[in-house]
Enzyme design. Structure first.
Site, PDB file in Angstrom:
ATOM      1  N   HIS A   7       0.825  -1.212   0.000  1.00  0.00           N
ATOM      2  CA  HIS A   7       0.000   0.000   0.000  1.00  0.00           C
ATOM      3  C   HIS A   7       0.865   1.269   0.000  1.00  0.00           C
ATOM      4  CE1 HIS A   7      -4.127   1.086  -0.077  1.00  0.00           C
ATOM      5  NE2 HIS A   7      -4.303   1.402   1.180  1.00  0.00           N
TER       6      HIS A   7
ATOM      7  N   ASN B  11      -6.420   7.336   3.948  1.00  0.00           N
ATOM      8  CA  ASN B  11      -7.828   7.684   3.813  1.00  0.00           C
ATOM      9  C   ASN B  11      -8.125   9.175   3.919  1.00  0.00           C
ATOM     10  OD1 ASN B  11      -7.979   4.936   3.708  1.00  0.00           O
ATOM     11  ND2 ASN B  11      -9.183   4.698   5.564  1.00  0.00           N
TER      12      ASN B  11
ATOM     13  N   ASP C 241      -0.900   2.504  -5.482  1.00  0.00           N
ATOM     14  CA  ASP C 241      -0.905   1.062  -5.709  1.00  0.00           C
ATOM     15  C   ASP C 241      -2.213   0.655  -6.383  1.00  0.00           C
ATOM     16  OD1 ASP C 241      -2.650  -0.307  -3.114  1.00  0.00           O
ATOM     17  OD2 ASP C 241      -1.945   1.743  -2.890  1.00  0.00           O
TER      18      ASP C 241
ATOM     19  N   ASN D  53      -9.092   3.899  -1.288  1.00  0.00           N
ATOM     20  CA  ASN D  53      -9.538   4.924  -0.341  1.00  0.00           C
ATOM     21  C   ASN D  53      -8.758   6.232  -0.441  1.00  0.00           C
ATOM     22  OD1 ASN D  53     -11.635   3.400   0.735  1.00  0.00           O
ATOM     23  ND2 ASN D  53     -10.276   2.368   2.154  1.00  0.00           N
TER      24      ASN D  53
END
Length: 187
Positions: free
Chosen positions: A20, A66, A91, A112
């Site tokens: 991530h 986020n 990613d 997100n």
């Protein structure tokens, strides 16, 4: 002319070198080849690279994935950078490992970080470089997969993929999105 290059990731040692955090990894490699060091500043770690008369502001948001849109909006406004001069490094589960795809706009595809950027900016019309992390995980284990480190096989080709991502960043700033997509999305 200024550009904002945003690498998405999560802060903290527990997230370092996870799938991530590939946006952070791309920016770290790019900064290293440019001999610049990231410094803590408002909403993230930043560095500035000069490239043939252009100023590239590299940003690793410290807002967690986020809430990335808060940092993005702040630096676009602070530095007076037009949206078309922003590139987000992210990613992508839908692409095989190491596949690089540059897009001029598009949906968040369930990511997100991209979802928050679009919500804060009120548009999905911004460039993003998608770095494939693959989808080799059992059903229902997506979160564990994206927050896990790359495996040894992936790490063997990582330096070459990071170099290519850096070349895409340079081309985006020097030649523009269309020429860069035509050149690199074929590979």
């Amino acid at each position: 002319m200024k550009y904002l290059i945003v690498g998405l990731g999560n802060i903290g040692p527990e997230y370092q070198n996870t799938r991530h955090n590939i946006g952070f990894m791309i920016l770290d490699a790019f900064a290293k080849t440019s001999n610049v060091i990231f410094r803590d500043q408002r909403y993230g770690a930043g560095a500035t690279v000069s490239l043939k008369g252009r100023q590239l502001i590299l940003l690793k948001p410290a807002t967690f994935m986020n809430l990335s849109g808060l940092a993005v909006r702040y630096y676009l406004q602070k530095e007076k950078i037009p949206l078309e001069n922003m590139l987000v490094l992210v990613d992508d589960l839908a692409l095989p490992f190491g596949t690089l795809r540059l897009k001029s706009k598009g949906s968040d595809a369930g990511h997100n970080g991209l979802k928050n950027i679009a919500a804060i900016l009120g548009t999905e019309d911004y460039a993003r470089l998608r770095f494939g992390i693959g989808s080799n995980f059992p059903r229902g284990h997506q979160v564990e997969y994206v927050l896990s480190p790359f495996d040894e096989e992936d790490l063997k080709t990582m330096p070459e993929r990071l170099t290519t991502a850096g070349d895409i960043i340079k081309s985006f700033c020097l030649a523009g999105i269309d020429i860069t997509m035509n050149q690199f999305n074929k590979k």
